[in-house]
Design a protein around this motif. Structure first.
Motif, PDB file in Angstrom:
ATOM      1  N   ASP A  17      -6.789  -3.044  -8.726  1.00 42.51           N
ATOM      2  CA  ASP A  17      -6.096  -3.112  -7.439  1.00 42.51           C
ATOM      3  C   ASP A  17      -6.306  -4.471  -6.774  1.00 42.51           C
ATOM      4  O   ASP A  17      -5.384  -5.045  -6.207  1.00 42.51           O
ATOM      5  CB  ASP A  17      -6.573  -1.998  -6.505  1.00 42.51           C
ATOM      6  N   ARG A  34       8.725  -3.672   0.487  1.00 40.89           N
ATOM      7  CA  ARG A  34       9.026  -3.193  -0.864  1.00 40.89           C
ATOM      8  C   ARG A  34       8.874  -4.376  -1.816  1.00 40.89           C
ATOM      9  O   ARG A  34       9.812  -5.135  -1.993  1.00 40.89           O
ATOM     10  CB  ARG A  34      10.442  -2.640  -0.942  1.00 40.89           C
ATOM     11  N   ARG A  39       5.766  -3.112  -8.619  1.00 39.77           N
ATOM     12  CA  ARG A  39       5.976  -1.880  -7.864  1.00 39.77           C
ATOM     13  C   ARG A  39       4.808  -0.925  -8.129  1.00 39.77           C
ATOM     14  O   ARG A  39       4.357  -0.774  -9.255  1.00 39.77           O
ATOM     15  CB  ARG A  39       7.293  -1.245  -8.317  1.00 39.77           C
ATOM     16  N   THR A  40       4.343  -0.293  -7.066  1.00 40.06           N
ATOM     17  CA  THR A  40       3.258   0.672  -7.191  1.00 40.06           C
ATOM     18  C   THR A  40       3.844   2.038  -7.532  1.00 40.06           C
ATOM     19  O   THR A  40       4.756   2.512  -6.876  1.00 40.06           O
ATOM     20  CB  THR A  40       2.469   0.763  -5.872  1.00 40.06           C
ATOM     21  N   GLU A  41       3.326   2.626  -8.575  1.00 43.56           N
ATOM     22  CA  GLU A  41       3.725   3.965  -9.012  1.00 43.56           C
ATOM     23  C   GLU A  41       2.511   4.872  -8.907  1.00 43.56           C
ATOM     24  O   GLU A  41       1.387   4.405  -8.756  1.00 43.56           O
ATOM     25  CB  GLU A  41       4.211   3.931 -10.463  1.00 43.56           C
ATOM     26  N   ARG A  42       2.735   6.138  -9.061  1.00 42.52           N
ATOM     27  CA  ARG A  42       1.639   7.100  -8.984  1.00 42.52           C
ATOM     28  C   ARG A  42       0.581   6.838 -10.060  1.00 42.52           C
ATOM     29  O   ARG A  42      -0.612   6.976  -9.831  1.00 42.52           O
ATOM     30  CB  ARG A  42       2.202   8.510  -9.140  1.00 42.52           C
ATOM     31  N   GLU A  43       1.014   6.452 -11.237  1.00 44.41           N
ATOM     32  CA  GLU A  43       0.096   6.219 -12.357  1.00 44.41           C
ATOM     33  C   GLU A  43      -0.518   4.827 -12.351  1.00 44.41           C
ATOM     34  O   GLU A  43      -1.428   4.556 -13.101  1.00 44.41           O
ATOM     35  CB  GLU A  43       0.828   6.384 -13.696  1.00 44.41           C
ATOM     36  N   TYR A  45       0.852   0.523 -11.826  1.00 47.81           N
ATOM     37  CA  TYR A  45       1.772  -0.519 -11.405  1.00 47.81           C
ATOM     38  C   TYR A  45       2.832  -0.744 -12.477  1.00 47.81           C
ATOM     39  O   TYR A  45       2.580  -0.558 -13.660  1.00 47.81           O
ATOM     40  CB  TYR A  45       1.010  -1.825 -11.153  1.00 47.81           C
ATOM     41  N   VAL A  46       4.023  -1.198 -12.022  1.00 49.10           N
ATOM     42  CA  VAL A  46       5.133  -1.453 -12.931  1.00 49.10           C
ATOM     43  C   VAL A  46       5.714  -2.813 -12.608  1.00 49.10           C
ATOM     44  O   VAL A  46       5.967  -3.115 -11.434  1.00 49.10           O
ATOM     45  CB  VAL A  46       6.239  -0.369 -12.770  1.00 49.10           C
ATOM     46  N   ASP A  48       8.729  -4.903 -12.195  1.00 49.67           N
ATOM     47  CA  ASP A  48      10.087  -4.477 -11.913  1.00 49.67           C
ATOM     48  C   ASP A  48      10.915  -5.668 -11.444  1.00 49.67           C
ATOM     49  O   ASP A  48      10.907  -6.019 -10.267  1.00 49.67           O
ATOM     50  CB  ASP A  48      10.079  -3.387 -10.843  1.00 49.67           C
TER      51      ASP A  48
END
Length: 61
Positions: A17, A34, A39-43, A45-46, A48
């Motif tokens: 993090d 945004r 991008r922050t995802e539940r699992e 980072y992605v 994008d």
């Protein structure tokens, strides 16, 4: 995560993090509502972003 360590340091739970926050700062995205590239995802980072191959080829010359 281990590849990001220069020295033999202990890896903490939130280390990734902190690295993402630093990367977003360098990209100028740390205060964006945004973030455009990471991008922050539940699992986790992605990455994008739209990548235009033709534009990259013309830049190289």
């Amino acid at each position: 995560l281990m590849a990001t360590r220069v020295y033999d340091q202990e890896v903490y739970y939130r280390s990734i993090d902190v690295l993402i926050v630093r990367l977003r700062r360098k990209l100028g995205q740390d205060k964006a509502p945004r973030p455009q590239y990471i991008r922050t995802e539940r699992e986790g980072y992605v990455f994008d972003s739209v990548v235009n191959i033709e534009e990259l080829r013309t830049r190289r010359g």
